[in-house]
Design an enzyme around this catalytic site. Structure first.
Site, mmCIF file in Angstrom:
data_model
loop_
_atom_site.group_PDB
_atom_site.id
_atom_site.type_symbol
_atom_site.label_atom_id
_atom_site.label_comp_id
_atom_site.label_asym_id
_atom_site.label_seq_id
_atom_site.Cartn_x
_atom_site.Cartn_y
_atom_site.Cartn_z
ATOM 1 N N SER A 6 -3.438 -9.494 0.210
ATOM 2 C CA SER A 6 -2.047 -9.585 -0.212
ATOM 3 C C SER A 6 -1.708 -11.002 -0.653
ATOM 4 C CB SER A 6 -1.112 -9.157 0.919
ATOM 5 O OG SER A 6 0.211 -9.422 0.518
ATOM 6 N N HIS A 31 -3.327 -7.119 -3.853
ATOM 7 C CA HIS A 31 -2.113 -6.431 -3.415
ATOM 8 C C HIS A 31 -0.904 -7.323 -3.698
ATOM 9 C CE1 HIS A 31 -0.002 -3.462 -0.894
ATOM 10 N NE2 HIS A 31 0.692 -4.482 -0.404
ATOM 11 N N ASP A 33 3.159 -7.639 -3.385
ATOM 12 C CA ASP A 33 4.332 -7.135 -2.657
ATOM 13 C C ASP A 33 5.622 -7.543 -3.346
ATOM 14 O OD1 ASP A 33 3.240 -5.872 -0.223
ATOM 15 O OD2 ASP A 33 2.417 -7.863 0.151
ATOM 16 N N MET A 35 9.619 -7.339 -3.286
ATOM 17 C CA MET A 35 10.731 -7.049 -2.355
ATOM 18 C C MET A 35 12.057 -7.433 -2.991
ATOM 19 S SD MET A 35 9.135 -8.724 1.074
ATOM 20 C CE MET A 35 7.408 -8.450 1.542
ATOM 21 N N HIS A 64 2.877 -2.953 -4.677
ATOM 22 C CA HIS A 64 3.628 -2.271 -3.613
ATOM 23 C C HIS A 64 5.105 -2.612 -3.777
ATOM 24 C CE1 HIS A 64 4.394 -2.205 1.060
ATOM 25 N NE2 HIS A 64 5.029 -1.237 0.433
ATOM 26 N N MET A 66 8.718 -2.611 -2.686
ATOM 27 C CA MET A 66 9.669 -2.432 -1.576
ATOM 28 C C MET A 66 11.052 -2.666 -2.158
ATOM 29 S SD MET A 66 7.357 -4.354 1.240
ATOM 30 C CE MET A 66 6.301 -5.027 -0.042
ATOM 31 N N MET A 135 2.281 2.107 6.239
ATOM 32 C CA MET A 135 2.741 0.800 6.703
ATOM 33 C C MET A 135 2.494 0.716 8.208
ATOM 34 S SD MET A 135 3.656 -0.742 4.050
ATOM 35 C CE MET A 135 4.036 -2.231 4.969
ATOM 36 N N ASP A 173 -1.436 -1.090 5.426
ATOM 37 C CA ASP A 173 -0.828 -2.382 5.122
ATOM 38 C C ASP A 173 -0.060 -2.912 6.320
ATOM 39 O OD1 ASP A 173 0.317 -4.560 3.852
ATOM 40 O OD2 ASP A 173 1.565 -3.364 2.495
HETATM 41 C C1 DX5 Z 1 4.591 -6.424 4.334
HETATM 42 C C2 DX5 Z 1 3.739 -6.348 3.123
HETATM 43 C C3 DX5 Z 1 2.316 -6.639 3.372
HETATM 44 C C4 DX5 Z 1 2.033 -8.026 3.903
HETATM 45 C C5 DX5 Z 1 0.924 -7.868 4.890
HETATM 46 O O1 DX5 Z 1 5.828 -5.923 4.053
HETATM 47 O O2 DX5 Z 1 3.803 -5.059 2.557
HETATM 48 O O3 DX5 Z 1 1.502 -6.351 2.257
HETATM 49 O O4 DX5 Z 1 1.645 -8.947 2.910
HETATM 50 O O5 DX5 Z 1 0.744 -9.060 5.550
HETATM 51 P P1 DX5 Z 1 -0.184 -9.186 6.818
HETATM 52 O O6 DX5 Z 1 -1.563 -8.775 6.431
HETATM 53 O O7 DX5 Z 1 -0.072 -10.650 7.157
HETATM 54 O O8 DX5 Z 1 0.399 -8.294 7.893
HETATM 55 ZN ZN ZN Z 2 2.315 -4.543 0.961
#
Ligand code: DX5
Ligand code: ZN
Length: 214
Positions: A6, A31, A33, A35, A64, A66, A135, A173
């Site tokens: 990520s 990956h 993320d 948000m 991903h 969110m 998740m 994840d």
């Molecule tokens: C959290 C994200 C993850 C995050 C995971 O909301 O979706 O992808 O980057 O981070 P770690 O591996 O540190 O839990």
């Molecule tokens: Zn993620």
């Protein structure tokens, strides 16, 4: 095991350097993320950052989302370089339409489930999915601890996928490290996201290599 580090945990001041490091590593996917500060209590980054990452790697970009109302942005994510687009079950009122559109645009379609959402909600749509993202933390932040109930959840998802002869990949994840990764591999996970475990380690490419061998 597919490994999808990520980028959320990278050094954003050195995004080119870190993307090139991932590109040269044994990572299968990157990956990403996204948000929006509405669906999750954090804001990460959007299209310009995704485009910057795309410039420095040809690897699969595993995006991903969110965000609320992802339907408004599907085409723009395709243009920015997304290969896999995963939306949250909890953020989509018309999930079937959203999945169909992602596929029409030429991307692989995934659905993410929050820790409290049972896998059974995918019963009617699992046949259409390329990926399910479980998740194993509450989404929004890197570096949180793994929720143990995610292990039996992977097994339940595996059974659901087999029942419907779906081709969906099971990706996990949150809180992934070598210990949780091993349990997840045994439970049937096929792809692991790892953020802080990779980027906080002394040699991230070696950590990716170790995860790859799970
Ligand atoms: C959290 C994200 C993850 C995050 C995971 O909301 O979706 O992808 O980057 O981070 P770690 O591996 O540190 O839990
Ligand atoms: Zn993620």
């Amino acid at each position: 095991m597919i490994i999808s580090p990520s980028v959320l945990s990278c050094d954003f001041g050195n995004i080119e350097r870190d993307t090139k490091m991932l590109d040269a590593s044994e990572a299968d996917w990157l990956h990403i993320d996204v948000m929006d500060g509405v669906f999750v209590p954090n804001i990460s980054f959007g299209f310009p950052v995704l485009q910057a990452i795309r410039k420095h790697t040809n690897k699969t970009l595993d995006v991903h989302l969110m965000i609320q109302n992802p339907d408004n942005y599907l085409e723009e994510f395709k243009k920015a370089g997304a290969d896999i687009l995963t939306v949250h079950y909890e953020a989509c009122t018309h999930l079937h339409r959203t999945i169909s559109r992602i596929k029409e645009l030429g991307m692989k379609a995934g659905v993410a489930l929050n820790p409290h959402t049972p896998v059974q909600v995918l019963e009617e749509i699992i046949g259409q999915l390329d990926l399910v993202l479980i998740m194993s933390v509450n989404p929004g932040f890197g570096g949180q601890s793994f929720i143990d109930e995610s292990i039996p959840k992977v097994k339940r998802l595996s059974a659901l996928i087999a029942k419907h002869q779906s081709k969906a990949i099971i990706e996990i994840d949150g809180g992934v490290n070598l210990a949780t990764g091993k349990l997840l591999a045994e439970a049937g996970a096929q792809a692991l996201v790892a953020g802080s475990f990779v980027f906080n380690s002394a040699i991230p490419s070696e950590t990716i290599k170790a995860l790859k061998q799970l």
